[in-house]
Motif scaffolding. Structure first.
Motif, mmCIF file in Angstrom:
data_model
loop_
_atom_site.group_PDB
_atom_site.id
_atom_site.type_symbol
_atom_site.label_atom_id
_atom_site.label_comp_id
_atom_site.label_asym_id
_atom_site.label_seq_id
_atom_site.Cartn_x
_atom_site.Cartn_y
_atom_site.Cartn_z
ATOM 1 N N VAL A 116 0.975 -1.232 0.034
ATOM 2 C CA VAL A 116 0.162 -0.139 -0.094
ATOM 3 C C VAL A 116 0.898 1.193 0.003
ATOM 4 C CG1 VAL A 116 -1.556 1.355 1.505
ATOM 5 C CG2 VAL A 116 -1.914 -1.210 1.297
ATOM 6 N N PRO A 117 0.658 2.335 -0.795
ATOM 7 C CA PRO A 117 1.452 3.597 -0.611
ATOM 8 C C PRO A 117 1.361 4.097 1.008
ATOM 9 C CG PRO A 117 -0.314 3.668 -2.463
ATOM 10 C CD PRO A 117 -0.579 2.493 -1.710
ATOM 11 N N LEU A 118 2.607 4.233 1.215
ATOM 12 C CA LEU A 118 2.903 4.391 2.547
ATOM 13 C C LEU A 118 4.031 5.624 2.900
ATOM 14 C CD1 LEU A 118 3.119 1.882 5.651
ATOM 15 C CD2 LEU A 118 5.184 3.278 5.182
ATOM 16 N N LEU A 165 -2.401 5.166 2.268
ATOM 17 C CA LEU A 165 -3.539 5.244 1.248
ATOM 18 C C LEU A 165 -3.944 4.206 0.996
ATOM 19 C CD1 LEU A 165 -1.244 7.792 0.669
ATOM 20 C CD2 LEU A 165 -3.073 8.550 -0.973
#
Lengths: 489, 124
Positions: free
Chosen positions: B76-78, B88
């Motif tokens: 996950v975008p982190l 996100l």
């Protein structure tokens, strides 16, 4: 023996202001420059020994943009070869390094005095001399790592990012920001002296606003297609389409004037806080090194997007403090135009850059967004801590008296220095790495905590200077003898 | 997308929409958040184990492997900054999210992570 030595404000000999010819060959190379750390340190000392960067005789440096004092003694005593930790960001080493780095960066720009150029011509030539620029270039990578290296540790980006995720994140930041109070503005309004607090804040932003967008303009030249043209549009707005009266820095000068402040570049050099210098330097750091281009556009996208709301609140604060006499047009204009610039930076710069150069540039873009927020938060913390301390100088005098009466040996670890100041001695500001107790033995000392913020300490009295707080001192009496002790935690 | 910010010392598991996600912390301090569903048969990946030799998460059901570089790239975008994690999640921005602390058996350093059973709810 502690390395920390709080030295009095005495004039230094600048006879060593040397040229590059004095530099010896490197011994053990470092990764960045191939030059040994001890040689870099020597170059820093040479750099700081330039008379331009020596002590000054007035708190306000009037119309000479080349005179930018650096604490030479701090340069000599600190180790700049390791990255500072975040908690060291307001210390003596950080202040000296930020000042040096700011000077290094700004030799890329044109500064001219308003009047009497002939009398300042020697300074002009020295500031832009090859010796000064080459020394600056040699020390720059070490200073950048010293000051911004902690960001590498502090921030990590992972996962599968997309343009949509970046856009969602940016929108989230804007929505959160627009729902929030701006802490530094609230701090001004709740200060014991909001007018002086507002002036302090205007001085902090003047270092950037008077050279509006110079740092980001570093990314305008070259050849990179659509994104280049879109960045240019933002710069054109900032420069008023070439109409001097519409140039944003001209608008800001009017704000300063209506608040009774000088408009020359860096007139208040002595009072730039370390955090404020860090924020200015950060933009230079990512915009000057074009390998950080994607980081820079991330930072600019966040900066432009959040600045609109900040400007609206800034304008409200100024009107609340100064009433109708203040010209807030600079901030009102930014409230309007930065809403556009935020959108332009996001939709026309960041999104097309991702589309053209691929998702692999996103982590750098997001890193820029995060680094800017991190440095902004540092600058805000520094400003608010300075405000609280400057508001409480009377309280710090009382605290000093209490410590003194309760027996110094219990609270003071060691005497750092005993100094004699004479009226008219050269002055400077600095920051300490520990709380310190100043005790005046004879004469009257003026302890300065900012522009028009000071307290007089008489013989037998003292004051506590908190760790990281910018301060300076001068003698009100013909002579003043005082002692400084480092306090235990 | 749903944007969530939380303290990774308190929470390492998020349930949002129809999915759940777990947080891994690598020995160098970096973190990834990954969907808690094996691409093979949907088993909960946080119950897998870490194979140090292959530097990969191994699903407990059928030993499907997820090398570290895959977790980093496909997670996950982190963002991790100043002790806080922002992620996100690909669910509606108004979706409710539930934060929890679980025993992440797949944790690379094998350090026990469970225990408090802390739970929380977070919005955007």
């Amino acid at each position: 023996m502690r390395e920390f030595l709080h030295m009095p404000n005495t004039a230094e000999s600048h006879s060593t202001a040397g040229g590059v010819a004095a530099i010896n060959a490197p011994s053990t190379p470092t990764a960045v420059t191939g030059i040994a750390p001890e040689e870099i340190k020597r170059y820093m000392q040479l750099y700081a020994a330039n008379p331009l960067f020596g002590y000054h005789d007035k708190w306000i440096i009037s119309d000479n943009p080349y005179r930018r004092p650096i604490d030479q003694q701090a340069v000599t005593r600190h180790d700049f070869s390791r990255p500072l930790k975040r908690e060291e960001a307001f210390g003596s080493s950080a202040l000296a390094a930020q000042r040096m780095l700011f000077n290094v960066y700004e030799t890329d720009f044109v500064f001219l005095p308003e009047k009497d150029f002939a009398a300042k011509r020697a300074d002009f030539e020295s500031f832009y001399s090859n010796e000064n620029k080459l020394l600056g270039e040699l020390i720059r990578p070490t200073l950048e790592t010293h000051l911004f290296g902690f960001l590498e540790e502090e921030i990590d980006i992972s996962g599968k990012w997309s343009a949509a995720a970046v856009e969602s994140y940016l929108r989230h930041l804007i929505e959160n920001h627009e729902r929030s109070e701006i802490d530094i503005l609230s701090a001004v309004l709740s200060s014991l002296d909001p007018e002086k607090a507002a002036l302090t804040l205007l001085i902090q932003v003047a270092g950037d606003f008077l050279t509006e967008s110079s740092s980001s303009a570093r990314n305008l030249l070259g050849k990179f297609g659509l994104v280049q043209s879109e960045l240019f549009k933002i710069a054109i707005d900032d420069y008023g389409y070439g109409v001097h009266k519409a140039k944003h820095s001209t608008l800001f000068e009017s704000t300063l004037e209506t608040c009774g402040l000088a408009t020359e570049a860096h007139a208040y050099w002595h009072f730039y806080l370390t955090g404020s210098l860090a924020l200015n330097n950060y933009y230079h750091y990512v915009c000057r090194d074009h390998s950080k281009f994607f980081r820079a556009i991330g930072a600019i996208a966040v900066g432009e997007s959040l600045f609109a709301h900040t400007c609206r609140k800034f304008s409200e604060m100024l009107r609340a403090v100064f009433g109708n006499r203040v010209d807030t047009y600079y901030f009102d204009e930014h409230y309007h135009i930065d809403a556009h610039h935020g959108r332009m930076a996001t939709e026309n710069v960041v999104a097309p850059a991702i589309a053209k150069y691929g998702d692999s540039v996103i982590p750098e873009i997001v890193r820029g967004m995060e680094e800017l927020q991190s440095i902004t938060s540092l600058a805000d913390d520094d400003f608010m801590a300075q405000l609280i301390w400057a508001d409480d100088l009377e309280g710090q005098r009382t605290a000093a008296s209490r410590i003194h009466q309760s027996g110094l040996s219990q609270d003071a670890e060691s005497r750092i220095t005993t100094a004699v100041l004479r009226k008219g001695d050269p002055i400077s500001t600095r920051a300490c790495d520990a709380d310190s107790l100043w005790l005046v033995e004879s004469g009257t000392l003026e302890l300065v905590a900012g522009h028009d913020r000071s307290i007089q300490i008489e013989a037998g009295e003292g004051i506590v200077v908190l760790r990281g707080r910018l301060h300076g001192a001068s003698s009100v009496s013909p002579e003043c003898l005082y002692h400084v002790y480092e306090l235990k935690d | 997308m749903l944007v969530l910010t939380f303290d990774p010392e308190k929470f390492n598991f998020v349930a949002a929409g129809d999915d759940s996600y777990f947080l891994l912390r690598f020995p160098d301090g970096s973190r990834v958040m990954f969907q808690d569903r094996c691409a093979h048969r949907g088993s909960p990946l946080h119950l897998g184990c870490w194979n140090a030799g292959e530097n990969a998460l191994v699903c407990s059901s059928h030993q499907t492997k997820y090398p570290e570089r895959v977790l980093r790239r496909q997670g996950v975008p982190l963002i991790y900054r100043a002790g806080r994690v922002t992620v996100l999640l690909d669910v509606a921005s108004h979706a409710e999210a539930r934060l929890a602390r679980k025993n992440i058996l797949a944790q690379p350093d094998n350090s026990p992570t469970d225990t408090s059973g802390a739970q929380g709810t977070a919005g955007a």
